[in-house]
Design an enzyme around this catalytic site. Structure first.
Site, short mmCIF file in Angstrom:
data_model
loop_
_atom_site.label_atom_id
_atom_site.label_comp_id
_atom_site.label_asym_id
_atom_site.label_seq_id
_atom_site.Cartn_x
_atom_site.Cartn_y
_atom_site.Cartn_z
CE1 TYR A 22 34.49 3.72 -74.32
CE2 TYR A 22 32.40 3.25 -75.17
CZ TYR A 22 33.17 4.14 -74.34
OH TYR A 22 32.83 5.48 -74.48
CG HIS A 97 38.71 7.97 -69.27
ND1 HIS A 97 37.44 8.03 -68.85
CD2 HIS A 97 39.34 9.30 -68.93
CE1 HIS A 97 37.28 9.07 -67.99
NE2 HIS A 97 38.33 9.68 -67.97
C1 DQA Z 1 35.15 6.33 -71.06
C2 DQA Z 1 34.87 7.31 -71.67
C3 DQA Z 1 33.72 8.28 -71.13
O1 DQA Z 1 33.66 9.31 -71.88
C4 DQA Z 1 32.39 7.39 -71.60
O2 DQA Z 1 31.37 8.23 -71.00
C5 DQA Z 1 32.30 6.16 -71.08
C6 DQA Z 1 33.79 5.45 -71.08
C7 DQA Z 1 35.97 5.38 -71.30
O3 DQA Z 1 36.51 4.40 -70.74
O4 DQA Z 1 36.90 5.52 -72.45
O5 DQA Z 1 31.46 5.53 -70.67
O6 DQA Z 1 35.35 6.43 -69.47
#
Ligand code: DQA
Length: 138
Positions: A22, A97
């Protein structure tokens, strides 16, 4: 035009958790860049994050925004409450995401909210939010 940027469970940990997935910027830093992006386009924006499913549902029900950019975090994969909340309002919702969920664990491949969202943007890191916002302006 007003856009609500809605972040769900664990997104408050962005910049501090799984940096390889992230990135190292915090949600506050990312939101500041989104706010700048909106200012440049004369778009009003609001930010809300919660780890609580019901709070996210209430925000979706009560917002006065013209569109919602939603990163529901893990709720994406199993929250029928969130799905029903999205389906119950006229406000268009773009699912977002940061990571490419399809290149990750199998449980992340399924979204229970996609069907009731206008579209999905995924895999572009913080730019996923901007690309989703841009879709409201085209
Ligand atoms: C997310 C992807 C999801 O699977 C994960 O649980 C997240 C972040 C993303 O931004 O890539 O918390 O939504």
């Amino acid at each position: 035009m007003k856009i609500l940027f809605l972040n769900g469970v664990n997104l408050n940990m962005t910049g501090r958790r799984e940096k390889g997935v992230y990135g190292s910027e915090t949600l506050e830093e990312i939101n500041a860049q989104i706010a700048q992006f909106c200012r440049e386009r004369d778009v009003e924006c609001e930010f809300f994050q919660s780890n609580l499913e019901g709070e996210l549902c209430t925000k979706i029900q009560e917002t006065d925004a013209d569109g919602i950019v939603l990163n529901a975090g893990a709720y994406t994969h199993y929250s029928y409450a969130l799905r029903d909340a999205i389906a119950s309002v006229q406000t268009p919702v773009i699912e977002v995401h940061m990571s490419n969920v399809h290149a990750r664990d199998e449980f992340r491949h399924r979204s229970v909210i996609s069907e009731v969202c206008r579209g999905t943007v995924l895999g572009f890191g913080k730019k996923s939010y901007l690309l989703a916002a841009e879709s409201f302006l085209l």
